[in-house]
Design a protein around this motif. Sequence first.
Motif, PDB file in Angstrom:
ATOM      1  N   GLY A 138      -8.235  -3.147  -2.972  1.00 37.13           N
ATOM      2  CA  GLY A 138      -8.067  -3.503  -1.573  1.00 37.13           C
ATOM      3  C   GLY A 138      -9.062  -2.784  -0.684  1.00 37.13           C
ATOM      4  N   TRP A 198       0.834  -1.192   0.000  1.00 32.09           N
ATOM      5  CA  TRP A 198       0.000   0.000   0.000  1.00 32.09           C
ATOM      6  C   TRP A 198       0.874   1.248   0.000  1.00 32.09           C
ATOM      7  CZ3 TRP A 198      -5.113   0.401  -0.611  1.00 32.09           C
ATOM      8  CH2 TRP A 198      -5.948  -0.677  -0.283  1.00 32.09           C
ATOM      9  N   LEU A 204      -3.691  -5.386  -0.418  1.00 28.83           N
ATOM     10  CA  LEU A 204      -3.921  -4.776  -1.730  1.00 28.83           C
ATOM     11  C   LEU A 204      -3.570  -5.826  -2.781  1.00 28.83           C
ATOM     12  CD1 LEU A 204      -4.631  -2.254  -3.402  1.00 28.83           C
ATOM     13  CD2 LEU A 204      -2.209  -1.594  -3.271  1.00 28.83           C
TER      14      LEU A 204
END
Length: 392
Positions: free
Chosen positions: A136, A57, A73
């Motif tokens: 995500g 992320w 994610l």
Amino acid sequence: MKLQSIFEEFTPGFNGDEDDETYWFQCSSPGLYQCRLSSLVFGMKGKGDVFYRTVPWSRTLLSQHGKKPAGPLFDIRCQQQSVVELHLPHCEIRSTGGCHFLSVAHVHDEDIEFIWPEKITETHVIINITGFSAFGNVKDEDSPPDPVQSLVLLFYKSPADPESDHLINVLMLPKNVVLTNVLHFRKKLDEDERFLETPPHCKLQPKQLYTLSTCPGEDSVLVQPTEAEFDPESYDNYLPTFQVVYEEMMKHIKLFLRDSSSSSVWERRVCLSAAGVQKSCGSTQQNLSPKEQLEEIRISFMDGISEPVLQSLLDRLLRKKVLSDPEKETVEGEKIARDKARVLLDSVRRKGDAASSEMIQSLCELDPFLSEHLGLMGGKWCSSEHGASHFK
């Protein structure tokens, strides 16, 4: 498009070498398909090859929009564009209202957009998708610090010499982490560290302080630090929250995790052995040689292994020189997956303990769920120290 409501589970293959954590799923018909390793669910409108992996992320990018991570994610690709619905696992407890603050971040290039869910179930956030890149779960930064479903994971480190200490690294993580990613991360840090299988589930409150205590206690065991905060955003780095240090080998140890009010939120009796850690005390397979262990699991292995995992296992054993090119071609020449599995296992078993140990270790890494079912996970042969680098 209305899809069926029943998930069909699958174990993905791995695309690339052992350092490439890209998963691969080959779909042949419309429906809902759930990955056993990540809990992702793909809604498919038709056949297609789906490749997916977790990526880090950008906390800075999320913070600019008042958001924070609430799940891994996932970078998702499908050349056939046949994925139309995505179910992302979450760890919120619906009764506390935590789901009200969830949305899905769609990250592409340096840009980000936020998708409002079509539906949120007890376990997943559901969205429709038309394009691909990274998706995500995220949560509002100012959302209440409600408890979330969590995991307490244990990793054992045996002493390097008689003068060294035994270590148990204790990780506190949100439930929707991808366990195989955690195992790969820990192995890269220390190949000799072993995952200790213990029921991990509990509920933890973000930013709250917790303490870990043991039985036996302070006289023979050191726990450091004395208290630690639970971070519910641990989706990239899987470092220990606590470390348990002791000198003398014990058959078992009890661990107690308590909150700031001294209430117990997780407690387990952990079984240990002089050789390290095993799935359960007294397991009969622990006394078998690797060759004998492959013979013991032969039928269950043939019945349980999936085609993608089997192909990944073949590629890895070829790369490690456990198999030769002609031997790999012989396995692939069989038309039925069960026959391929039989030929592979028998070929490796005939090569002896070193080759058998390498196959067991590789299977544990590629499919921990099947390996657990077969009684391999946590066994002494699921360790790189028993492997060999070349076979004839």
